[in-house]
Enzyme design. Structure first.
Site, PDB file in Angstrom:
ATOM      1  N   ILE A 133       0.856  -1.202   0.000  1.00  0.00           N
ATOM      2  CA  ILE A 133       0.000   0.000   0.000  1.00  0.00           C
ATOM      3  C   ILE A 133       0.887   1.246   0.000  1.00  0.00           C
ATOM      4  O   ILE A 133       1.725   1.398   0.890  1.00  0.00           O
ATOM      5  CB  ILE A 133      -0.894   0.049   1.267  1.00  0.00           C
ATOM      6  CG1 ILE A 133      -1.731  -1.215   1.399  1.00  0.00           C
ATOM      7  CG2 ILE A 133      -1.776   1.297   1.259  1.00  0.00           C
ATOM      8  CD1 ILE A 133      -2.487  -1.315   2.721  1.00  0.00           C
ATOM      9  N   GLU A 187       4.190 -16.569  11.953  1.00  0.00           N
ATOM     10  CA  GLU A 187       5.575 -17.038  12.115  1.00  0.00           C
ATOM     11  C   GLU A 187       5.643 -18.113  13.199  1.00  0.00           C
ATOM     12  O   GLU A 187       4.779 -18.168  14.080  1.00  0.00           O
ATOM     13  CB  GLU A 187       6.454 -15.876  12.593  1.00  0.00           C
ATOM     14  CG  GLU A 187       6.444 -14.650  11.735  1.00  0.00           C
ATOM     15  CD  GLU A 187       7.440 -14.718  10.594  1.00  0.00           C
ATOM     16  OE1 GLU A 187       8.292 -15.635  10.593  1.00  0.00           O
ATOM     17  OE2 GLU A 187       7.350 -13.874   9.698  1.00  0.00           O
ATOM     18  N   ASP A 198       5.004  -5.361  16.107  1.00  0.00           N
ATOM     19  CA  ASP A 198       5.202  -5.040  14.686  1.00  0.00           C
ATOM     20  C   ASP A 198       4.314  -3.838  14.311  1.00  0.00           C
ATOM     21  O   ASP A 198       4.776  -2.881  13.676  1.00  0.00           O
ATOM     22  CB  ASP A 198       4.837  -6.282  13.852  1.00  0.00           C
ATOM     23  CG  ASP A 198       4.820  -6.019  12.367  1.00  0.00           C
ATOM     24  OD1 ASP A 198       5.908  -5.970  11.764  1.00  0.00           O
ATOM     25  OD2 ASP A 198       3.717  -5.850  11.795  1.00  0.00           O
ATOM     26  N   LYS A 202       5.313   0.106  13.102  1.00  0.00           N
ATOM     27  CA  LYS A 202       4.759   0.726  11.892  1.00  0.00           C
ATOM     28  C   LYS A 202       4.013   2.022  12.220  1.00  0.00           C
ATOM     29  O   LYS A 202       4.136   3.024  11.502  1.00  0.00           O
ATOM     30  CB  LYS A 202       3.829  -0.268  11.186  1.00  0.00           C
ATOM     31  CG  LYS A 202       4.582  -1.467  10.590  1.00  0.00           C
ATOM     32  CD  LYS A 202       3.618  -2.556  10.156  1.00  0.00           C
ATOM     33  CE  LYS A 202       4.321  -3.725   9.489  1.00  0.00           C
ATOM     34  NZ  LYS A 202       3.444  -4.904   9.318  1.00  0.00           N
TER      35      LYS A 202
END
Ligand code: HSE
Length: 437
Positions: A133, A187, A198, A202
């Site tokens: 994106i 994961e 995570d 971001k």
């Protein structure tokens, strides 16, 4: 004019990047200028999905970041080290950086951008947030002309996949996580994803762009999804909400910003409510534009490589125009292209979570004895926490379940009320506390 690049890492994103660069028909014409000079890997013998001349591939990553012919380093190794050191060495040697590494940028952005500005090079990171994106470039340019009030994202595909399946199938978190790991959607070590770290990296990056100031990563509150139960998903549905892991960056009072990640009850008619599976979306709210939502694949070889290569195109465009890098080094603050460089060097003041106001959903597990609802109401009331609804919804074994939804209340008042409620004899446990949008 040819621009030589070095690629650090030939995993999922590195492979996707090489695939685009080896198949140029129908793509941006500037890609024809790019030549892969070296590719750094951990193991030469590993079978690869792309064919590269053996002379291009090396395990000596340091030789790539110091190669005088290379102008751009693509860092797609992931992880903190050796990625951080290699990026800094490459900058020292005058190379522009394209990276997909949100962890390094969110934690060491200050060091990296300061070094880059001094060296007169660019650090590009479209691939670090939202996979394919385009969100970094719009925030720097077209959306940045607005006074941005809030950025709200579903920016972790793994957790969105798990929550979507919990919503559709009604299963428990641990079972669906285990299945997602088997299917390759999570994961083997899912900590960074399921604990919201995570997404925290971001949103720190998005906040720094949206509000024009660096963000201390340690001040980003991150709460993950591992405590969400099937019961919470079911209650959310009954109340006309879905549960999403939202990453939120917003301006609050006195120019401070609040940056946080937490599971959230999202009204079913809210723009982000229907973003399901591994997809990502980012809702940007600003003045005078209003709301813009960017939606698409947040991970995967092709999608993330698309973002990497878009940064390469931007850099090739700059390299092929004036000023030269020598001009930039001689006058770093004026000669860097202002739309591509990092132009802020202050930290944004950040508001602690306790200073915010939120509405909460709380699920209590309690003894089925007279007066429990009254005691809960008294505790909340004495801490100025106003209740929107309170219902005894049924039983889990011999425990009664009571669900409370509060009005918008101060986070610190709410915490004080809960601390008192935990001491009540009738309260066995508080399985869930989830903010409501
Ligand atoms: N682990 C990330 C996710 C993808 O689940 O969205 C890479 O950023």
């Amino acid at each position: 004019m040819v621009v030589k690049i070095g690629i650090l890492g030939l995993g999922t994103v590195g492979t996707g990047t090489v695939q685009i660069l080896q198949d140029l028909v129908g793509r941006h014409h500037l890609l024809q200028a790019i030549e892969i000079q070296r590719v750094g890997v951990r193991s030469i013998d590993k079978p690869r999905a792309v064919e590269l001349h053996p002379d291009l591939v090396t395990t000596d990553l340091h030789s790539i970041v110091t190669d005088p012919e290379i102008e751009i380093i693509v860092e797609v190794l992931g992880g903190i080290e050796p990625a951080r050191s290699l990026i800094l060495t490459a900058i020292e040697h005058g190379k522009h950086i394209v990276t997909a590494n949100k962890a390094v940028i969110a934690r060491f952005g200050d060091e990296i951008f300061t070094a880059a500005n001094q060296a007169g090079v660019y650090v590009m990171l479209e691939a670090a947030v939202g996979g394919g994106i385009p969100v970094i470039q719009p925030l720097k340019q077209s959306l940045g002309v607005n006074r941005i009030q809030r950025v709200t994202g579903i920016i972790n595909g793994t957790t969105n996949y798990i929550l979507t399946r919990m919503t559709v199938e009604g299963g428990e978190f641990a079972d669906i996580l285990a299945d997602a790991q088997k299917l390759g959607y999570a994961e083997a070590d899912p900590t960074a994803d399921v604990d919201g770290l995570d997404a925290g990296d971001k949103i720190a990056i998005l906040a720094s762009l949206a509000f024009g100031g660096r963000i201390k990563r340690d001040n980003v509150n991150c709460e993950g999804i591992s405590k969400i139960g099937a019961a919470d998903i079911a209650y959310a549905d009954k109340l006309n909400f879905v549960i999403k892991l939202l990453a939120i960056a917003e301006r609050v009072e006195d120019g401070a910003v609040s940056v946080r990640v937490h599971p959230t009850f999202v009204p079913k008619d809210y723009p982000l409510a229907t973003v399901n599976g591994v997809y990502n979306a980012i809702l940007i709210e600003g003045e005078p534009l209003g709301q813009v939502m960017l939606f698409g694949p947040g991970a995967g070889a092709g999608a993330t490589a698309s973002a990497v290569v878009s940064d390469l195109v931007a850099l090739v465009g700059v390299i092929q125009s004036k000023p030269s890098r020598e001009d930039v080094v001689n006058s770093p603050n004026t000669a860097l292209h202002p739309l591509l460089s990092c132009s802020h060097d202050r930290y944004s003041p950040m508001a602690p979570l306790s200073s915010l106001r939120s509405s909460f959903y709380v699920r209590f597990s309690c003894m089925d004895v007279p007066g429990v609802i009254g005691e809960l109401g008294t505790c909340f009331g004495s801490h100025h926490v106003s209740i929107e609804s309170i219902v005894q919804t049924g039983f889990q074994g011999d425990r009664a379940e009571i669900v409370v939804v509060t009005h918008d209340v101060s986070e610190s008042d709410f915490s004080s009320a809960l601390a008192e409620i935990k001491q009540l004899d009738a309260i066995a446990s508080i399985p869930s506390i989830i903010r409501v949008l």
